[in-house]
Design a protein around this motif. Structure first.
Motif, PDB file in Angstrom:
ATOM      1  N   VAL A  93      39.894 -12.796  25.911  1.00  0.00           N
ATOM      2  CA  VAL A  93      38.543 -12.581  24.845  1.00  0.00           C
ATOM      3  C   VAL A  93      38.180 -13.241  24.066  1.00  0.00           C
ATOM      4  O   VAL A  93      37.752 -14.435  23.705  1.00  0.00           O
ATOM      5  CB  VAL A  93      38.061 -11.198  24.667  1.00  0.00           C
ATOM      6  N   TYR A  94      39.293 -13.599  23.495  1.00  0.00           N
ATOM      7  CA  TYR A  94      39.063 -13.903  21.653  1.00  0.00           C
ATOM      8  C   TYR A  94      40.256 -14.654  22.066  1.00  0.00           C
ATOM      9  O   TYR A  94      40.051 -16.062  20.723  1.00  0.00           O
ATOM     10  CB  TYR A  94      39.582 -12.571  20.684  1.00  0.00           C
ATOM     11  N   ALA A  95      41.638 -15.462  22.801  1.00  0.00           N
ATOM     12  CA  ALA A  95      42.389 -16.221  21.748  1.00  0.00           C
ATOM     13  C   ALA A  95      41.621 -18.326  22.558  1.00  0.00           C
ATOM     14  O   ALA A  95      41.849 -18.877  21.508  1.00  0.00           O
ATOM     15  CB  ALA A  95      43.550 -16.397  23.126  1.00  0.00           C
ATOM     16  N   LYS A  96      40.683 -18.022  23.605  1.00  0.00           N
ATOM     17  CA  LYS A  96      39.863 -19.565  23.736  1.00  0.00           C
ATOM     18  C   LYS A  96      38.930 -19.783  22.771  1.00  0.00           C
ATOM     19  O   LYS A  96      38.520 -20.782  22.176  1.00  0.00           O
ATOM     20  CB  LYS A  96      39.312 -19.227  25.191  1.00  0.00           C
ATOM     21  N   LEU A  97      38.519 -18.473  22.765  1.00  0.00           N
ATOM     22  CA  LEU A  97      36.633 -18.541  21.347  1.00  0.00           C
ATOM     23  C   LEU A  97      37.938 -19.348  19.551  1.00  0.00           C
ATOM     24  O   LEU A  97      37.350 -20.500  18.956  1.00  0.00           O
ATOM     25  CB  LEU A  97      36.708 -17.557  21.200  1.00  0.00           C
ATOM     26  N   ALA A 271      47.185 -23.778  16.528  1.00  0.00           N
ATOM     27  CA  ALA A 271      48.294 -24.901  16.883  1.00  0.00           C
ATOM     28  C   ALA A 271      48.596 -25.096  18.464  1.00  0.00           C
ATOM     29  O   ALA A 271      49.250 -26.186  18.292  1.00  0.00           O
ATOM     30  CB  ALA A 271      49.541 -23.674  16.375  1.00  0.00           C
ATOM     31  N   ALA A 272      48.195 -24.187  18.967  1.00  0.00           N
ATOM     32  CA  ALA A 272      48.788 -24.593  20.353  1.00  0.00           C
ATOM     33  C   ALA A 272      47.543 -25.579  21.178  1.00  0.00           C
ATOM     34  O   ALA A 272      46.905 -26.133  20.590  1.00  0.00           O
ATOM     35  CB  ALA A 272      47.779 -23.295  21.564  1.00  0.00           C
ATOM     36  N   LYS A 273      47.988 -26.292  22.251  1.00  0.00           N
ATOM     37  CA  LYS A 273      47.751 -27.335  23.323  1.00  0.00           C
ATOM     38  C   LYS A 273      46.333 -27.538  23.383  1.00  0.00           C
ATOM     39  O   LYS A 273      45.189 -28.231  23.387  1.00  0.00           O
ATOM     40  CB  LYS A 273      48.467 -28.006  23.860  1.00  0.00           C
ATOM     41  N   ASP A 274      45.727 -26.040  23.696  1.00  0.00           N
ATOM     42  CA  ASP A 274      44.807 -25.772  23.941  1.00  0.00           C
ATOM     43  C   ASP A 274      44.735 -23.749  24.531  1.00  0.00           C
ATOM     44  O   ASP A 274      45.419 -23.945  24.209  1.00  0.00           O
ATOM     45  CB  ASP A 274      44.237 -26.462  25.787  1.00  0.00           C
ATOM     46  N   GLU A 275      42.836 -23.797  25.178  1.00  0.00           N
ATOM     47  CA  GLU A 275      42.847 -22.628  25.062  1.00  0.00           C
ATOM     48  C   GLU A 275      43.512 -22.395  25.695  1.00  0.00           C
ATOM     49  O   GLU A 275      44.041 -20.152  25.703  1.00  0.00           O
ATOM     50  CB  GLU A 275      40.977 -22.420  25.942  1.00  0.00           C
ATOM     51  N   ASN A 276      43.814 -22.357  27.079  1.00  0.00           N
ATOM     52  CA  ASN A 276      44.806 -21.763  27.978  1.00  0.00           C
ATOM     53  C   ASN A 276      46.388 -21.476  27.596  1.00  0.00           C
ATOM     54  O   ASN A 276      47.045 -20.093  27.400  1.00  0.00           O
ATOM     55  CB  ASN A 276      44.882 -22.629  29.616  1.00  0.00           C
ATOM     56  N   HIS A 277      47.018 -22.509  26.459  1.00  0.00           N
ATOM     57  CA  HIS A 277      48.658 -22.254  25.304  1.00  0.00           C
ATOM     58  C   HIS A 277      47.629 -20.780  24.893  1.00  0.00           C
ATOM     59  O   HIS A 277      48.791 -20.379  24.709  1.00  0.00           O
ATOM     60  CB  HIS A 277      48.977 -23.434  25.351  1.00  0.00           C
ATOM     61  N   ALA A 278      46.901 -21.171  24.054  1.00  0.00           N
ATOM     62  CA  ALA A 278      46.280 -20.178  23.435  1.00  0.00           C
ATOM     63  C   ALA A 278      46.877 -18.524  24.198  1.00  0.00           C
ATOM     64  O   ALA A 278      47.075 -17.603  23.343  1.00  0.00           O
ATOM     65  CB  ALA A 278      44.886 -20.631  22.625  1.00  0.00           C
ATOM     66  N   ILE A 279      46.265 -18.670  25.614  1.00  0.00           N
ATOM     67  CA  ILE A 279      46.002 -17.451  26.251  1.00  0.00           C
ATOM     68  C   ILE A 279      46.987 -16.717  26.434  1.00  0.00           C
ATOM     69  O   ILE A 279      47.901 -15.855  25.974  1.00  0.00           O
ATOM     70  CB  ILE A 279      45.385 -17.310  27.225  1.00  0.00           C
ATOM     71  N   GLY A 280      48.535 -18.157  26.991  1.00  0.00           N
ATOM     72  CA  GLY A 280      49.471 -17.637  27.724  1.00  0.00           C
ATOM     73  C   GLY A 280      50.709 -16.744  26.162  1.00  0.00           C
ATOM     74  O   GLY A 280      51.400 -16.326  26.407  1.00  0.00           O
ATOM     75  N   ALA A 281      50.327 -17.679  25.382  1.00  0.00           N
ATOM     76  CA  ALA A 281      50.880 -17.490  24.216  1.00  0.00           C
ATOM     77  C   ALA A 281      50.978 -16.003  23.617  1.00  0.00           C
ATOM     78  O   ALA A 281      52.023 -15.290  23.474  1.00  0.00           O
ATOM     79  CB  ALA A 281      50.861 -18.441  23.162  1.00  0.00           C
ATOM     80  N   ILE A 515      30.678 -22.467  19.616  1.00  0.00           N
ATOM     81  CA  ILE A 515      31.787 -21.556  20.234  1.00  0.00           C
ATOM     82  C   ILE A 515      31.542 -21.152  21.717  1.00  0.00           C
ATOM     83  O   ILE A 515      32.433 -20.568  22.717  1.00  0.00           O
ATOM     84  CB  ILE A 515      31.491 -20.445  19.486  1.00  0.00           C
ATOM     85  N   GLN A 516      29.992 -21.346  22.168  1.00  0.00           N
ATOM     86  CA  GLN A 516      29.722 -20.519  23.269  1.00  0.00           C
ATOM     87  C   GLN A 516      29.961 -19.394  23.587  1.00  0.00           C
ATOM     88  O   GLN A 516      31.234 -18.993  24.562  1.00  0.00           O
ATOM     89  CB  GLN A 516      30.349 -21.263  24.049  1.00  0.00           C
ATOM     90  N   PRO A 517      29.319 -18.532  22.617  1.00  0.00           N
ATOM     91  CA  PRO A 517      30.114 -17.088  22.899  1.00  0.00           C
ATOM     92  C   PRO A 517      29.261 -16.421  23.969  1.00  0.00           C
ATOM     93  O   PRO A 517      30.281 -15.630  24.900  1.00  0.00           O
ATOM     94  CB  PRO A 517      29.485 -16.167  21.810  1.00  0.00           C
ATOM     95  N   GLY A 518      27.823 -16.654  24.329  1.00  0.00           N
ATOM     96  CA  GLY A 518      27.648 -15.444  25.414  1.00  0.00           C
ATOM     97  C   GLY A 518      27.148 -14.631  25.486  1.00  0.00           C
ATOM     98  O   GLY A 518      27.704 -14.239  24.035  1.00  0.00           O
ATOM     99  N   GLY A 519      26.215 -13.960  26.248  1.00  0.00           N
ATOM    100  CA  GLY A 519      26.321 -12.724  26.218  1.00  0.00           C
ATOM    101  C   GLY A 519      24.742 -11.923  26.017  1.00  0.00           C
ATOM    102  O   GLY A 519      24.573 -13.159  25.232  1.00  0.00           O
TER     103      GLY A 519
END
Length: 603
Positions: A93-97, A271-281, A515-519
């Motif tokens: 939920v929060y890594a990409k944010l 410090a991640a390259k992008d959102e997907n790298h933040a989630i994967g880490a 951020i575009q949190p939505g909800g």
């Protein structure tokens, strides 16, 4: 105990490699503040994931686990295993944010989410509170463990351990910055894990223990093996299982397991390259941290119950250790003295690696708060990049000196863990809701922070605590203390939220636009913006939180089943081990499907 030439060789080579990495990256790391603290936001998921694992593998971690196992059995670890839920909430939920926010530190978030003087105060105060006070306390616990290891294994005086271990760590941390920390973490991870596994295998098979089968059948160990608490023991069930799983994971703030992410975990996501790298880490970190890494420490802790059944036996074996430093956590170091030449050097190098990894991360993270959230904001807003890096390096050294001094006055790591947990009780829900509910404001966080700290001090350090919460003589059972702190703190910050003005439309709309949190928690802000002909929705991305929560639940099943299966394979209980392995495989397949749906939402 005597170290052989081979042991010293392992340690010298290790030190040389670590310092070499720090010197190698120092020039690039010192180029600007972004490089020094975030490595230019170019880090891949696997390197950041390994860094998170290495960072949370500290010298005090096996000591803490040993203390827990010897005191409350294997099931006592639920006091921190419950934080897996928090960790996976951060992953899905929060890594990409956090990566979307593009802030330099998680404290910079305050002036993006809130506005005015309260936001500036919150950022400034927490920079000092977390970056200096809390950080120094955390590092002192790590250094305390190093002192105990040095005293037991090498016969070093506390000051000798502090100077020898701290000097090298602070040197490469100040030189290499975040990149130096992450690169050395890659090396430290493999050294630390190799040493922990090698030590566990050898110590379980020493003659005094007699192998895994003899260990699990030993009278001192048999009652400590259960992974789940004894459900017939009401107090154990409530304190070790129900409270952690039902309340603690979402209500408490603790470094490395902050609800909604934060601290050095947020630093790595940023410090991640992008959102997907933040989630994967963060996902890789949670698998390693909870499912696999604890078992070597648990095995050594169980074996220590055979060799050193109580604190008196530890004191008898090591009479030179000061009584002020005696505790069950000392059993881990005591067991390591039985390692043979070669393996002893590797394990000592692994413990040094664990120490250096954690301390270097804490130093760089705490220094980032001092530089970005205090010095640049409050002292010199127009400071040059060269000056910011210089302040970062100076503050790194100061933080090391302060934590070393405090470590010399401490006795027990578990005591500190309990105090830190209480100080954050009741604040965690804010860190979860502030992204998805517009009504949370700066006063919510300020009130929660002070309420939690003041209530914790009253209950922990005054006669009122023992009077109200004692096992047999208190008005309430001792396990109710944490619930009282959470309940009172939550009631206070909720009241403050509705008694104070919400953030301005401008602040809320700017945050939403970025951020575009939505909800549904933001529907009022979105509807008012539409009514004013202000466009704040700039993406067609679906609200990914429902998919994220589904992935979180499946991920919990996956990691807990791996953790349980590993334990049962070690215990030789084949049937539950096979069943749980199958459950892990099925949940892994389902998680991949859920993750792919989340990626579709991102795209």
């Amino acid at each position: 105990m005597e170290l052989s030439t081979l042991d010293y060789s392992f340690i010298i080579v290790f030190f040389s490699l670590v310092l070499g990495i720090g010197v190698y990256v120092s020039k690039k790391s010192g180029k600007n503040s972004s490089e020094f603290f975030l490595s230019g936001r170019t880090m891949p998921w696997w390197l950041l994931g390994l860094s998170m694992v290495a960072t949370t593998f500290s010298t005090d971690t096996p000591n803490l686990v040993t203390d827990i196992v010897r005191t409350n059995g294997v099931s006592g670890n639920w006091v921190w295993w419950a934080f897996l839920i928090t960790g996976l909430l951060t992953v899905f939920v929060y890594a990409k944010l956090w990566r979307k926010s593009n802030v330099n530190t998680d404290l910079e978030f305050y002036e993006m989410r809130y506005g005015g003087k309260p936001a500036r105060f919150l950022r400034k105060f927490r920079a000092v509170y977390l970056g200096v006070i809390f950080n120094v306390i955390t590092m002192s616990a790590v250094t305390l463990a190093a002192i105990k290891i040095g005293g037991i294994m090498l016969g070093l005086e506390p000051w000798q351990t502090v100077i020898s271990a701290g000097l090298i760590t602070v040197t490469f941390s100040a030189l290499g910055g975040f990149k130096g920390v992450v690169y050395t973490d890659f090396l430290l991870f493999f050294v630390a894990m190799g040493g922990a596994i090698g030590a566990a295998y050898y110590l379980v098979n020493i003659p005094e223990v007699g192998g895994i089968q003899a260990l699990i059948e030993h009278e001192n160990v048999a009652g400590k093996l259960n992974i789940l608490p004894d459900f017939s023991n009401k107090k154990a069930l409530i304190t070790l299982f129900i409270i952690p799983l039902a309340v603690q994971w979402w209500s408490s703030w603790y470094p490395g397991a902050e609800p909604g992410g934060g601290g050095y975990i947020a630093q790595r996501m940023l410090a991640a390259k992008d959102e997907n790298h933040a989630i994967g880490a963060t996902f890789f970190f949670n698998i390693m941290h909870y499912a696999l890494r604890p078992w070597p420490w648990i095995l050594v802790a169980l074996a220590s119950l055979v060799v050193y059944p109580d604190i008196a036996s530890i004191h008898e074996a090591f009479p030179n250790v000061a009584e002020s430093k005696l505790g069950h956590d000392l059993a881990y170091s005591a067991m390591l003295t039985k390692l043979p030449s070669g393996l002893l050097g590797l394990v000592l190098a692994s413990l040094i690696a664990a120490y250096m990894s954690t301390i270097s991360t804490q130093l760089n993270w705490g220094s980032s708060y001092i530089v970005f959230d205090f010095y640049k904001q409050q002292v010199k807003p127009n400071a040059s990049e060269k000056e910011l890096v210089a302040v970062g390096r100076i503050s790194t050294v100061v933080l090391m000196v302060l934590s070393a001094g405090l470590a010399l006055a401490l006795q027990n790591a578990l005591q500190l863990f309990d105090v830190l947990l209480a100080f954050g009780a009741g604040t965690g829900l804010i860190f979860i809701l502030r992204w998805f509910w517009w009504r949370i404001n700066a006063w919510s966080e300020i009130t929660a922070m002070f309420a939690s700290g003041i209530i914790s001090i009253i209950f922990k350090l005054t006669p009122l605590g023992p009077y109200l919460f004692a096992a047999e003589t208190g008005v309430f059972p001792d396990w109710a203390e944490y619930l009282f702190i959470v309940g009172i703190t939550t009631a206070i910050w909720m009241a403050a939220t509705f008694m104070t003005q919400p953030e301005s439309k401008e602040v809320l709309r700017n945050f939403y636009k970025k951020i575009q949190p939505g909800g549904p928690g933001w529907s009022k802000v979105v509807n008012e913006a539409e009514a004013d002909n202000v466009e704040i929705i700039n993406t067609k991305e679906k609200w990914s939180v429902p998919s994220g929560l589904t992935a979180m639940l499946i991920g919990c099943v996956l990691i807990y089943s791996i953790m349980f299966a590993t334990g049962y394979w070690i215990y030789g209980r084949t049937t539950p081990a096979i069943v749980l392995t199958v459950v892990a495989a099925i949940s892994g397949f389902l998680l991949i499907k859920a993750w792919n749906r989340m990626k579709d939402h991102i795209l």
